[in-house]
Design a protein around this motif. Structure first.
Motif, PDB file in Angstrom:
ATOM      1  N   ASP A 111       0.834  -1.197   0.000  1.00 30.21           N
ATOM      2  CA  ASP A 111       0.000   0.000   0.000  1.00 30.21           C
ATOM      3  C   ASP A 111       0.876   1.258   0.000  1.00 30.21           C
ATOM      4  O   ASP A 111       1.807   1.363   0.790  1.00 30.21           O
ATOM      5  CB  ASP A 111      -0.880  -0.033   1.256  1.00 30.21           C
ATOM      6  CG  ASP A 111      -1.954   1.026   1.203  1.00 30.21           C
ATOM      7  OD1 ASP A 111      -1.609   2.205   1.015  1.00 30.21           O
ATOM      8  OD2 ASP A 111      -3.128   0.669   1.348  1.00 30.21           O
ATOM      9  N   VAL A 128       0.332   4.164   1.120  1.00 32.04           N
ATOM     10  CA  VAL A 128       0.316   4.862   2.416  1.00 32.04           C
ATOM     11  C   VAL A 128       1.229   4.140   3.414  1.00 32.04           C
ATOM     12  O   VAL A 128       1.966   4.775   4.174  1.00 32.04           O
ATOM     13  CB  VAL A 128      -1.123   4.965   2.971  1.00 32.04           C
ATOM     14  CG1 VAL A 128      -1.113   5.679   4.317  1.00 32.04           C
ATOM     15  CG2 VAL A 128      -2.019   5.698   2.000  1.00 32.04           C
ATOM     16  N   VAL A 129       1.202   2.827   3.378  1.00 33.21           N
ATOM     17  CA  VAL A 129       2.096   2.053   4.242  1.00 33.21           C
ATOM     18  C   VAL A 129       3.549   2.341   3.881  1.00 33.21           C
ATOM     19  O   VAL A 129       4.407   2.538   4.750  1.00 33.21           O
ATOM     20  CB  VAL A 129       1.807   0.538   4.104  1.00 33.21           C
ATOM     21  CG1 VAL A 129       2.917  -0.285   4.711  1.00 33.21           C
ATOM     22  CG2 VAL A 129       0.475   0.189   4.748  1.00 33.21           C
ATOM     23  N   THR A 168       4.435   5.693   5.150  1.00 30.24           N
ATOM     24  CA  THR A 168       4.593   5.625   6.599  1.00 30.24           C
ATOM     25  C   THR A 168       5.987   5.101   6.949  1.00 30.24           C
ATOM     26  O   THR A 168       6.697   5.698   7.757  1.00 30.24           O
ATOM     27  CB  THR A 168       3.521   4.705   7.210  1.00 30.24           C
ATOM     28  OG1 THR A 168       2.237   5.188   6.824  1.00 30.24           O
ATOM     29  CG2 THR A 168       3.613   4.678   8.712  1.00 30.24           C
ATOM     30  N   SER A 192       8.569   7.742   6.079  1.00 22.55           N
ATOM     31  CA  SER A 192       8.611   8.922   6.938  1.00 22.55           C
ATOM     32  C   SER A 192       9.175   8.577   8.318  1.00 22.55           C
ATOM     33  O   SER A 192       9.746   9.430   8.974  1.00 22.55           O
ATOM     34  CB  SER A 192       7.226   9.568   7.048  1.00 22.55           C
ATOM     35  OG  SER A 192       6.370   8.762   7.814  1.00 22.55           O
ATOM     36  N   TYR A 193       9.048   7.313   8.739  1.00 24.70           N
ATOM     37  CA  TYR A 193       9.684   6.900   9.993  1.00 24.70           C
ATOM     38  C   TYR A 193      11.081   6.337   9.747  1.00 24.70           C
ATOM     39  O   TYR A 193      11.625   5.639  10.593  1.00 24.70           O
ATOM     40  CB  TYR A 193       8.809   5.891  10.740  1.00 24.70           C
ATOM     41  CG  TYR A 193       7.625   6.534  11.436  1.00 24.70           C
ATOM     42  CD1 TYR A 193       7.814   7.414  12.494  1.00 24.70           C
ATOM     43  CD2 TYR A 193       6.331   6.266  11.026  1.00 24.70           C
ATOM     44  CE1 TYR A 193       6.742   8.013  13.128  1.00 24.70           C
ATOM     45  CE2 TYR A 193       5.247   6.869  11.642  1.00 24.70           C
ATOM     46  CZ  TYR A 193       5.457   7.741  12.700  1.00 24.70           C
ATOM     47  OH  TYR A 193       4.395   8.327  13.319  1.00 24.70           O
ATOM     48  N   ALA A 205       7.399  13.449  12.476  1.00 25.54           N
ATOM     49  CA  ALA A 205       6.486  12.308  12.439  1.00 25.54           C
ATOM     50  C   ALA A 205       5.231  12.761  11.713  1.00 25.54           C
ATOM     51  O   ALA A 205       4.791  13.893  11.897  1.00 25.54           O
ATOM     52  CB  ALA A 205       6.156  11.829  13.840  1.00 25.54           C
ATOM     53  N   VAL A 206       4.692  11.913  10.875  1.00 25.26           N
ATOM     54  CA  VAL A 206       3.530  12.269  10.066  1.00 25.26           C
ATOM     55  C   VAL A 206       2.328  11.440  10.482  1.00 25.26           C
ATOM     56  O   VAL A 206       2.432  10.235  10.669  1.00 25.26           O
ATOM     57  CB  VAL A 206       3.806  12.028   8.558  1.00 25.26           C
ATOM     58  CG1 VAL A 206       2.649  12.556   7.721  1.00 25.26           C
ATOM     59  CG2 VAL A 206       5.105  12.679   8.137  1.00 25.26           C
ATOM     60  N   PHE A 231      -1.110  10.460   8.852  1.00 23.56           N
ATOM     61  CA  PHE A 231      -1.774  10.530   7.553  1.00 23.56           C
ATOM     62  C   PHE A 231      -3.296  10.514   7.709  1.00 23.56           C
ATOM     63  O   PHE A 231      -3.825  10.059   8.716  1.00 23.56           O
ATOM     64  CB  PHE A 231      -1.349   9.346   6.684  1.00 23.56           C
ATOM     65  CG  PHE A 231       0.098   9.372   6.296  1.00 23.56           C
ATOM     66  CD1 PHE A 231       0.515  10.031   5.156  1.00 23.56           C
ATOM     67  CD2 PHE A 231       1.056   8.735   7.083  1.00 23.56           C
ATOM     68  CE1 PHE A 231       1.851  10.055   4.792  1.00 23.56           C
ATOM     69  CE2 PHE A 231       2.393   8.751   6.734  1.00 23.56           C
ATOM     70  CZ  PHE A 231       2.785   9.412   5.585  1.00 23.56           C
ATOM     71  N   GLU A 290      -5.353   8.708   5.910  1.00 23.47           N
ATOM     72  CA  GLU A 290      -5.875   7.350   5.749  1.00 23.47           C
ATOM     73  C   GLU A 290      -5.357   6.466   6.873  1.00 23.47           C
ATOM     74  O   GLU A 290      -4.507   5.615   6.657  1.00 23.47           O
ATOM     75  CB  GLU A 290      -5.461   6.755   4.408  1.00 23.47           C
ATOM     76  CG  GLU A 290      -5.859   7.580   3.198  1.00 23.47           C
ATOM     77  CD  GLU A 290      -4.747   8.505   2.736  1.00 23.47           C
ATOM     78  OE1 GLU A 290      -3.908   8.911   3.581  1.00 23.47           O
ATOM     79  OE2 GLU A 290      -4.706   8.841   1.547  1.00 23.47           O
ATOM     80  N   SER A 339      -2.556   3.429   7.044  1.00 27.91           N
ATOM     81  CA  SER A 339      -1.244   3.821   7.539  1.00 27.91           C
ATOM     82  C   SER A 339      -0.774   2.899   8.661  1.00 27.91           C
ATOM     83  O   SER A 339       0.417   2.742   8.887  1.00 27.91           O
ATOM     84  CB  SER A 339      -1.302   5.268   8.016  1.00 27.91           C
ATOM     85  OG  SER A 339      -0.178   5.589   8.773  1.00 27.91           O
ATOM     86  N   LEU A 340      -1.737   2.281   9.362  1.00 29.02           N
ATOM     87  CA  LEU A 340      -1.371   1.325  10.407  1.00 29.02           C
ATOM     88  C   LEU A 340      -1.164  -0.042   9.760  1.00 29.02           C
ATOM     89  O   LEU A 340      -1.800  -0.365   8.780  1.00 29.02           O
ATOM     90  CB  LEU A 340      -2.484   1.238  11.460  1.00 29.02           C
ATOM     91  CG  LEU A 340      -2.758   2.536  12.222  1.00 29.02           C
ATOM     92  CD1 LEU A 340      -4.005   2.388  13.074  1.00 29.02           C
ATOM     93  CD2 LEU A 340      -1.569   2.913  13.087  1.00 29.02           C
ATOM     94  N   ALA A 387      -2.498   5.985  15.510  1.00 28.66           N
ATOM     95  CA  ALA A 387      -1.536   6.667  14.647  1.00 28.66           C
ATOM     96  C   ALA A 387      -0.940   7.879  15.366  1.00 28.66           C
ATOM     97  O   ALA A 387       0.255   8.168  15.232  1.00 28.66           O
ATOM     98  CB  ALA A 387      -2.211   7.101  13.351  1.00 28.66           C
ATOM     99  N   ARG A 404       1.555   6.612  17.899  1.00 26.54           N
ATOM    100  CA  ARG A 404       2.789   6.220  17.225  1.00 26.54           C
ATOM    101  C   ARG A 404       3.650   7.453  16.947  1.00 26.54           C
ATOM    102  O   ARG A 404       4.864   7.428  17.121  1.00 26.54           O
ATOM    103  CB  ARG A 404       2.432   5.504  15.914  1.00 26.54           C
ATOM    104  CG  ARG A 404       3.637   5.083  15.104  1.00 26.54           C
ATOM    105  CD  ARG A 404       3.240   4.215  13.947  1.00 26.54           C
ATOM    106  NE  ARG A 404       2.435   4.945  12.969  1.00 26.54           N
ATOM    107  CZ  ARG A 404       1.920   4.387  11.866  1.00 26.54           C
ATOM    108  NH1 ARG A 404       2.104   3.109  11.628  1.00 26.54           N
ATOM    109  NH2 ARG A 404       1.200   5.098  11.029  1.00 26.54           N
ATOM    110  N   ALA A 405       2.977   8.534  16.532  1.00 25.81           N
ATOM    111  CA  ALA A 405       3.721   9.751  16.206  1.00 25.81           C
ATOM    112  C   ALA A 405       4.325  10.401  17.448  1.00 25.81           C
ATOM    113  O   ALA A 405       5.486  10.812  17.443  1.00 25.81           O
ATOM    114  CB  ALA A 405       2.816  10.735  15.472  1.00 25.81           C
TER     115      ALA A 405
END
Lengths: 253, 260
Positions: free
Chosen positions: A144, A146-147, A150, A153-154, B80-81, B83, B85, B89-90, B147, B150-151
């Motif tokens: 994905d 977005v994944v 993510t 970004s980390y 840290a972002v 998102f 969605e 994102s998780l 989320a 996490r950030a």
């Protein structure tokens, strides 16, 4: 509860038909003995040590080939799939090699290995490898966005991303690849035994057939079918455990 | 106030064969440590482009971005972002705890410290009891809390939020707004909050940056002089809130009309 019952009922009908057709004289009992005769032949086979030896040979060849193909397919698929340049560079080669039927390699392996187990192993690995590779490639392309963002970004490392992001995404695809490969591997193992004479169930089927032991031949064919069923069931069971988070398995939502 | 994030003449033009789209023309602004800044603009104002550039997920084609004095060319360590969605994102294959913990593990935080920070973060968003659940077993609002946890566990210099509450229902949204205000207040973090919701930007921010229509520039940099203690009822009913809201609304209308 209804589904297994219906499944069993269907199986009983087939057995009854196999029993009735030769008895009624609709098919020649010399080529299709009544089911009862086949079942008795199967029972007699189970009591011999030779049967278990050839079964072990087939199982070993199949499992070893499948394991090699799985490891090679998953590793190659993850690496190729996560490097766009590699993916583009290998796509046409894969599309060329994949449709070559494994059985077309029989003359080649006979030349190199004769009727030793290595012959079957090469065929099994070649056939099963593509099943796994193609699935894993699809999986690696399905991460994905977005994944992926993510993870980026980390600041996940390349290895961390492969391990914690790409691999879990690939896993359901690899499971499908495994089930497909398991079936194909069994076909190639038996083919190699039957055609080349590599020791195992396929070879035993060939021997039984050429010595006119028709009931034994059918009995051994049934054994091959049963192996296929067992393999598929256990693969599904493993899938359900490992993929309990996946939408195809989980109950909630 | 020391500057933590500085965006200087940022520009972004998308080029593909036969087509050139100038999305962002000239964005310049600074964010001080501990500030809560909202970015609001008409739809298609390049909010996502701006955020992706700041997050280091996409290079700009002009200008520069500095975080803690270091130029941003890739995702920086101090950011840290969150998102929009949350559901995607998780990581569905990990439990809530593992989701919060994973970036810390990747960062190289030792295990005992990791555990403490995960506990703290989950406690801060009110999810202490859901650590062993999988994200997909939780409601949308709870997933976005994960989320956020996490950030904040990552302890970034700047927390970037990309329309984080756009996909949850109105009641959950109000709760999450208060949660993020409370966290900001308590932890002293710096927040850059991108939204398309005018009310939300006024309610949350100390400053609201209003973007022009694409190609984007800053149309206005508006200080929000509402008292620090805000709540959904009295703040939103106060005359000052209404005035500020009207001001941002008018600015957005002017932005839509093409003013820059």
């Amino acid at each position: 509860m209804r589904r297994p019952l219906l499944g069993a009922a269907g199986l009983l009908v087939v057995m009854a038909l196999l029993e009735a057709l030769p008895r009624a004289g609709l098919v020649d009992g010399r080529f299709l003995p009544p089911f009862g005769t086949t079942a008795r032949a199967l029972g007699a086979q189970l009591a011999t040590g030779g049967f278990w030896t050839v079964l072990g040979q087939t199982a070993r060849g199949w499992a070893l080939g499948l394991a090699l193909a799985m490891v090679a397919g998953v590793v190659a698929g993850m690496v190729i799939g996560s490097v766009p340049v590699l993916r583009a560079a290998t796509a046409s080669t894969i599309e060329f090699l994949r449709p070559i039927p494994s059985v077309a390699l029989i003359p080649l392996v006979v030349l190199v290995y004769g009727s030793r187990p290595e012959s079957a192993l090469v065929l099994v690995v070649y056939a099963a490898f593509w099943q796994v590779l193609i699935q894993v490639l699809y999986g690696a392309a399905d991460v994905d966005p977005v994944v992926r963002d993510t993870a980026r970004s980390y600041r996940f490392s390349r290895w961390g991303t492969l391990r914690t992001v790409v691999w879990p995404t690939v896993l359901p695809y690899a499971a499908t690849g495994f089930r497909l490969a398991a079936a194909v591997a069994l076909i190639l193992e038996i083919t190699a035994e039957l055609v080349i004479g590599v020791p195992g169930l396929g070879h035993a089927i060939g021997v039984a057939q050429s010595s006119g032991a028709v009931a034994e031949t059918y009995a051994l064919v049934i054994v091959v079918g049963l192996i296929g069923v067992v393999v598929n069931l256990s693969a599904r069971a493993v899938e359900r455990r490992v993929l309990r988070w996946h939408t195809s398995v989980r109950r909630d939502l | 106030m020391t500057t933590v994030l500085s965006v200087d003449a940022l520009a972004k033009t998308y080029r593909s064969p036969g087509r050139t789209v100038e999305a962002v023309r000239d964005l310049t602004f600074d964010i001080g440590r501990g500030e809560f800044v909202c970015v609001v603009g008409p739809s298609g104002a390049g909010k996502t482009t701006l955020l992706r550039c700041i997050a280091g997920l996409m290079p700009g084609t002009g200008g520069s971005i500095h975080l803690d004095g270091t130029a941003v060319t890739a995702p920086p360590a101090g950011m840290a972002v969150v998102f929009q969605e949350y559901g995607r994102s998780l990581f569905p294959w990990l439990t809530v705890r593992r989701n919060v913990e994973l970036p810390l593990a990747e960062k190289g935080v030792p295990r005992p410290a990791r555990r403490a920070r995960v506990d703290e973060a989950l406690d801060a968003v009110g999810l202490s009891d859901s650590g062993n659940a999988h994200p997909w077993q939780l409601s949308g609002g709870m997933q976005q809390r994960v989320a956020i946890a996490r950030a904040i566990a990552y302890e970034p210099s700047v927390l970037l939020m990309d329309e984080p509450f756009a996909a949850v229902d109105a009641q959950t949204r109000a709760e999450l707004e208060d949660l993020i205000r409370a966290l900001w207040h308590r932890l002293g973090i710096t927040v850059l909050f991108v939204t398309h919701d005018i009310d939300e930007s006024v309610y949350l921010g100390q400053r609201v940056l209003v973007l022009s229509r694409s190609p984007t520039e800053i149309l206005a940099d508006l200080p929000i002089d509402l008292p620090a203690a805000r709540d959904q009822l009295t703040t939103r009913a106060s005359p000052r809130f209404t005035a500020l809201r009207a001001q941002v609304y008018t600015l957005i209308q002017r932005a839509k009309a093409g003013e820059r």
